[in-house]
Design an enzyme around this catalytic site. Structure first.
Site, PDB file in Angstrom:
ATOM      1  CB  CYS A 193      29.702  31.627  42.890  1.00 35.56           C
ATOM      2  SG  CYS A 193      30.273  29.965  42.595  1.00 35.56           S
ATOM      3  CG  HIS A 272      16.328  34.263  42.082  1.00 37.89           C
ATOM      4  ND1 HIS A 272      16.054  33.115  41.386  1.00 37.89           N
ATOM      5  CD2 HIS A 272      16.770  33.873  43.297  1.00 37.89           C
ATOM      6  CE1 HIS A 272      16.330  32.076  42.159  1.00 37.89           C
ATOM      7  NE2 HIS A 272      16.767  32.503  43.309  1.00 37.89           N
ATOM      8  CG  HIS A 349      38.838  50.205  39.512  1.00 35.49           C
ATOM      9  ND1 HIS A 349      40.068  50.266  38.890  1.00 35.49           N
ATOM     10  CD2 HIS A 349      38.712  51.330  40.231  1.00 35.49           C
ATOM     11  CE1 HIS A 349      40.656  51.394  39.228  1.00 35.49           C
ATOM     12  NE2 HIS A 349      39.867  52.060  40.029  1.00 35.49           N
ATOM     13  CG  HIS A 353      32.451  34.596  40.009  1.00 36.66           C
ATOM     14  ND1 HIS A 353      33.116  34.190  41.135  1.00 36.66           N
ATOM     15  CD2 HIS A 353      31.935  33.486  39.467  1.00 36.66           C
ATOM     16  CE1 HIS A 353      32.983  32.892  41.269  1.00 36.66           C
ATOM     17  NE2 HIS A 353      32.273  32.424  40.276  1.00 36.66           N
ATOM     18  CG  HIS A 382      47.918  32.167  37.096  1.00 35.47           C
ATOM     19  ND1 HIS A 382      49.007  32.292  37.934  1.00 35.47           N
ATOM     20  CD2 HIS A 382      48.285  31.324  36.102  1.00 35.47           C
ATOM     21  CE1 HIS A 382      49.995  31.550  37.462  1.00 35.47           C
ATOM     22  NE2 HIS A 382      49.594  30.949  36.360  1.00 35.47           N
ATOM     23  CG  ASN A 386      35.546  29.503  40.883  1.00 32.64           C
ATOM     24  OD1 ASN A 386      35.202  30.211  41.829  1.00 32.64           O
ATOM     25  ND2 ASN A 386      34.692  29.077  39.970  1.00 32.64           N
TER      26      ASN A 386
END
Lengths: 480, 523
Positions: A193, A272, A349, A353, A382, A386
């Site tokens: 992702c 990582h 802001h 994710h 919503h 995802n």
């Protein structure tokens, strides 16, 4: 000038009379200093011009909104789950809890093969069709709105973790838009992702060596061929959470487009944690005990995510936080007092994710953010679910549609991915933004007062069922 | 026989255009005149090449000699008098000095960072995974017992493939039927990649924690987490490593990874990059009977390579090669090129890779496009001028005139052509007018290891080194093709003499090579 004239008058002297008087030294020293200064100024100018041309500007981004016939309501989701004969009462109860708590609404989108009932027998064509619909809609609009021609593109990066056909998706796009033969293409897969920020990193690096270039980043996830038809609880979750979506982004380092750009990339940090076995195995694609391929999500996922997150912030904060805040934090730490870095001092802001309600809530508490700060992520979860790597761009779109993004605001994008990676970047808004984009038709209805799921009411009977008498269907004499 | 006859014979033999098996006596009488003419032309061409390639030297050497002789003639006092008469002041000298410093600094600042190839390691499959022709055909008979025509087809392909009896399949493909599960695919990946990486670390003395950039390319297998994450996990690499996992990019993906590593190394000073090129066959074994899709089963074999690149100044002594150029060409805009290699489902739902009949023609076109870009970068001035003239002639006078094919043998000493199949190597040999020795590395790699996809270029390079042919200053041209349709090439310059014996997969069999590979091996 006088010094030079003076020097020329002296050129009659030969090297035999080499004793330089003080008067002769002075103009020489002046010239020497002048030339040295000029030299250093030229070097600085060269470095400055190279740095300026390296800026990565985001010209435009276009999120994918599939057609309405691909909407998956909670009821429909329930029907799909009930179709799976491998699942028993316990699994259905578990899924009901998961769906109710997921924060996903009624208007998310799924791939066609799942809607048509072919989730267990998907073919290669289904995955490619899902990608084609996404490319055609977003890329056509991207090129049209920015008036940049496909032949001007110098770099194309596509990241879709779970689909890698031959020829690659990059080649597919090049074929459709007839791009140049000397274009540089990169097809990233398996990077989870957080892959869209890895693609941005690739482009950012490319921009440092090539001037006046255009790059397109295409980020999405392939849901069609990856439906899990087994019954391992840790693997069915992905069926409930992931939805179809994608985003195409146009970037440039051409300074002539500075005024038309939306944002400029400030910095990007990649972390990582693959070196840790626990982190590496917490989410991976594997076969279950029956040999069915699925995506495993471990129970230690939130813990690993927090560790990766902390490591990433530790690297990012010094680059974006104002000095005063850093000093304050360092001083408190030195005095061994409890200290939380006030991210709002440097960031306006937060683009988190939308991995799930639990993830958003954890991050909100951990960073001390308000409901207003995490609203874009919650509402994206919503409305669109995802959508994996592209979800950050839907969150950004929400902020823009709500007219929150003002000139010189800083936007922090953060995402997690399998491996385990945590990547984040900070954009600086170049001008006031107000494009409705993919949220245009629905933004008026947001934010919602509640994201409670009606599924609980409809399917609550499941908790009264006993496993011996459970048939997978609602009993006809259910009392309302 | 006149001397010109012998010269002609000698020159023609060197250029390998002399047909084999022709008896000299038979052609002596009628061909005498032609030989003398062609000999004169050959000398003219040689002379022209020497002149144009060393033009600067031809101009400067006489001037330098003249100046030297003149300075010898003059006495020291006369020289000092001459110096004084120029009326140079300190100012002039300082300005000239600064000019030199300015020019030198800006020249060095604008130059790209040098990318060194320190060393590379190749995967040598264990003997237990060897697949002989007999074994392959037995499996084919059992799996496709209902389809004798498909079995025959596979046999014919194998007979003409140019592949030998020592190539290898992964364990999962040796099962009947093959077991293409995710677990076994990961096992194959771990076997190949970890063995290459262990060998690379041992050869170079590099520690995993010193690696700053990691790129893995594997077209047909892309698990989540990626293969890069798998490598980072195994070797406990740093958390700020820049990793990229490329997939689906075909047999030329190795050069795409090298290009990406080169770009990254420009922006990260003092860094090391590891590029891993491999192809994992387990998940892609075609289980159907469609003939065009059985072809990859016959040609692809297990293989892998790990390459260590660096831009550190301290590595300039021990590096094997220096990267000169990488040129990428993508013909995807043309529909025919795009469709010539496609992954699709057959009528029974089995997924396989379909290769079109016009693959060779498309490869030729892509190569031409690539050559047009790389030519000006590598060809000596003499060839470029000839090519430019030929182009002008075709444009202005007669488009039907045969185009002048630049002689790439002037620009490179060694050629590594992707060992995609016998037809690919034949086609390229014809197009580029290469000798049998120049394509020997490709043919022998195809014979010994099969088509190992993106890593085949490295096996070929290792062959050349093992044969003791690699000398300092030699230039190598690596050409790879891939689905899409891409043609990518890289040019390396050898940094130091490479002394045999060379550690690697050829170590135990190099003495047997080259072997003669017949057109058809009867099974």
């Amino acid at each position: 000038m006088c010094a030079r004239v003076y020097i020329y008058r002296c050129t009659g002297c030969t090297y035999n009379s080499t004793i330089l008087t003080e008067k002769r030294m002075e103009p020489l020293m002046i010239t020497l200093s002048f030339l040295s200064l000029l030299f250093f100024l030229c070097i600085l100018y060269e470095i400055a011009s190279q740095t300026r041309d390296r800026c990565c500007y985001l010209l435009h981004y276009e999120c994918h909104k599939p057609s309405n016939d691909r909407k998956i309501s909670t009821k429909f989701c329930g029907e799909i789950i009930m179709r799976n004969k491998n699942l028993g009462l316990q699994e259905h109860q578990f899924l009901l809890r998961a769906i109710v708590n997921s924060g996903i609404g009624e208007d998310t989108y799924g791939p066609r093969n799942i809607i048509e009932g072919r989730e267990n027998s998907s073919i290669l064509r289904d995955g490619i069709l899902e990608m084609d619909e996404f490319f055609i809609q977003t890329l056509d609009q991207l090129f049209q709105k920015t008036s940049v021609s496909p032949q001007d593109i110098d770099v194309l990066v596509v990241n879709v973790a779970l689909l890698a056909p031959i020829p690659s998706l990059t080649s597919r796009i090049i074929n459709r838009y007839k791009m140049r033969h000397d274009i540089k293409t990169f097809n990233l897969t398996g990077m989870g992702c957080s892959a869209s920020l890895i693609s941005i990193n690739l482009v950012e690096n490319f921009f440092k060596s090539k001037k006046n270039a255009f790059a397109v980043v295409v980020t999405s996830e392939s849901i069609a061929p990856n439906w899990y038809s087994g019954k391992d609880k840790s693997m069915i979750l992905t069926n409930c959470l992931f939805r179809s979506g994608g985003c195409s982004i146009l970037l440039t380092n051409n300074r002539a487009f500075k005024d038309r750009a939306k944002m400029r990339l400030n910095c990007l940090v990649r972390t990582h944690l693959g070196a840790s076995d626990e982190a590496h195995t917490c989410c991976m694609q594997k076969e279950d005990d029956q040999g069915t391929l699925g995506f495993f999500l471990g129970k230690n996922l939130p813990k690993v995510a927090t560790r990766a997150f902390a490591k990433n912030i530790a690297k990012l904060a010094p680059k974006v936080m104002p000095l005063t805040e850093l000093i304050r934090y360092a001083a408190l730490k030195f005095l061994k007092r409890a200290a939380i870095l006030n991210l709002k001092a440097g960031i306006d802001h937060f683009c988190l994710h939308p991995g799930g309600t639990a993830v958003i809530e954890e991050i909100r508490k951990g960073l001390g953010l308000t409901e207003n700060d995490v609203e874009p992520s919650r509402m994206t979860l919503h409305r669109f679910g995802n959508t994996s790597a592209s979800s950050l761009w839907y969150v950004l779109g929400y902020m823009e549609a709500k007219k929150r993004l003002r000139k010189r605001d800083k936007v922090w994008m953060i995402s997690f991915g399998s491996g385990f990676k945590c990547n984040s970047c900070v954009w600086e808004v170049v001008r006031d933004l107000a494009d409705g984009n993919v949220w245009e038709e629905t933004i008026a209805g947001y934010p919602l007062k509640t994201t409670a799921n009606p599924y609980m009411q409809q399917y609550g009977w499941i908790y009264q069922e006993k496993s011996e008498s459970y048939t997978g269907e609602e009993p006809k004499n259910r009392s309302v | 026989m006149p001397p010109s006859y012998w010269c002609g014979l000698l020159l023609q033999k060197r250029n390998s255009t002399f047909p084999a098996k022709r008896k000299p006596k038979q052609i002596m009488a009628p061909k005498l005149q032609d030989f003398s003419l062609s000999v004169k032309l050959k000398y003219v061409k040689l002379g022209y090449q020497y002149l144009v390639d060393n033009l600067l030297a031809f101009f400067l050497i006489p001037i330098i000699i003249a100046l030297f002789l003149e300075s010898l003639r003059l006495s020291p006092e006369e020289i000092i008098q001459f110096w004084d008469s120029m009326h140079l002041t300190s100012l002039h000298i300082i300005c000239s000095l600064f000019l030199i410093i300015y020019t030198a600094t800006f020249f060095f600042m604008s130059r790209p960072r040098t990318v060194y190839l320190i060393d590379y390691a190749l995967f040598k499959p264990p003997q237990s995974l060897r697949v002989s022709f007999a074994g392959f055909m037995e499996h084919a008979h059992i799996l496709l017992h209902d389809e004798p025509k498909s079995v025959d087809f596979q046999m014919r392909i194998l007979e003409r493939s140019g592949i030998g009896e020592e190539t290898s399949f992964p364990p999962a493909m040796c099962f009947i039927p093959p077991a293409p599960t995710m677990r076994r695919s990961r096992e194959e990946a771990e076997l190949i990649i970890f063995s290459c990486m262990d060998s690379l670390f041992q050869k170079t003395g590099m520690r995993p924690r010193d690696i700053d950039i990691l790129i893995v390319n594997c077209s047909l297998f892309s698990p989540t987490p990626s293969l890069t994450a798998m490598v980072i996990n195994k070797y406990k690499m740093r958390s700020n490593i820049k990793s990229f996992n490329l997939s689906g990019m075909g047999c030329s993906a190795g050069l795409i990874s090298i290009d990406l590593a080169k770009d990254l190394l420009q922006q990260h000073p003092n860094s090391n990059a590891v590029v891993i090129s491999t192809e994992i066959l387990t998940p892609n074994c075609y289980l159907g009977k469609e003939r065009a899709m059985l072809l990859p089963n016959c040609l692809f074999r297990m293989g892998g390579a790990a390459v260590l690149l660096s831009n550190r100044w301290s590595e300039r002594r021990r590096a094997k090669y220096v990267l000169s150029h990488v040129v990428r060409t993508h013909k995807g805009a043309d529909d025919k090129s795009y469709n010539c290699i496609q992954q699709e489902e057959d009528s029974e739902g089995h997924v396989g890779i379909k290769l079109n009949k016009d693959l060779m023609a498309i490869a030729g076109e892509a190569l031409k496009s690539n050559i047009t870009t790389i030519g000006p970068l590598v060809l000596p001035a003499s060839e470029q001028i000839l090519f430019a003239f030929s182009l002008l002639r075709r444009k202005l006078f007669n488009p039907k005139l045969k185009p002048y094919i630049p002689d790439f043998k002037q620009a490179f000493e060694h050629f590594c052509i992707h060992a995609g199949g016998r037809a690919v190597i034949d086609e390229l040999q014809k197009n580029l007018q290469l000798t049998a020795e120049q394509v020997e590395a490709s043919r022998m790699t195809l014979h010994r290891f099969g088509n190992t996809s993106s890593s085949s270029l490295w096996y070929e390079l290792s062959y050349i080194e093992s044969k003791g042919r690699m000398r300092k200053g030699d230039r190598v041209w690596q050409i790879g093709f891939g689905s899409g349709f891409k043609c990518n090439s890289a040019v390396w310059k050898c940094n130091r003499d490479i002394i045999t014996p060379v550690e690697g997969p050829w170590a135990d069999c190099i003495d047997r090579y080259p072997v003669h590979i017949p057109e058809v091996v009867k099974l």
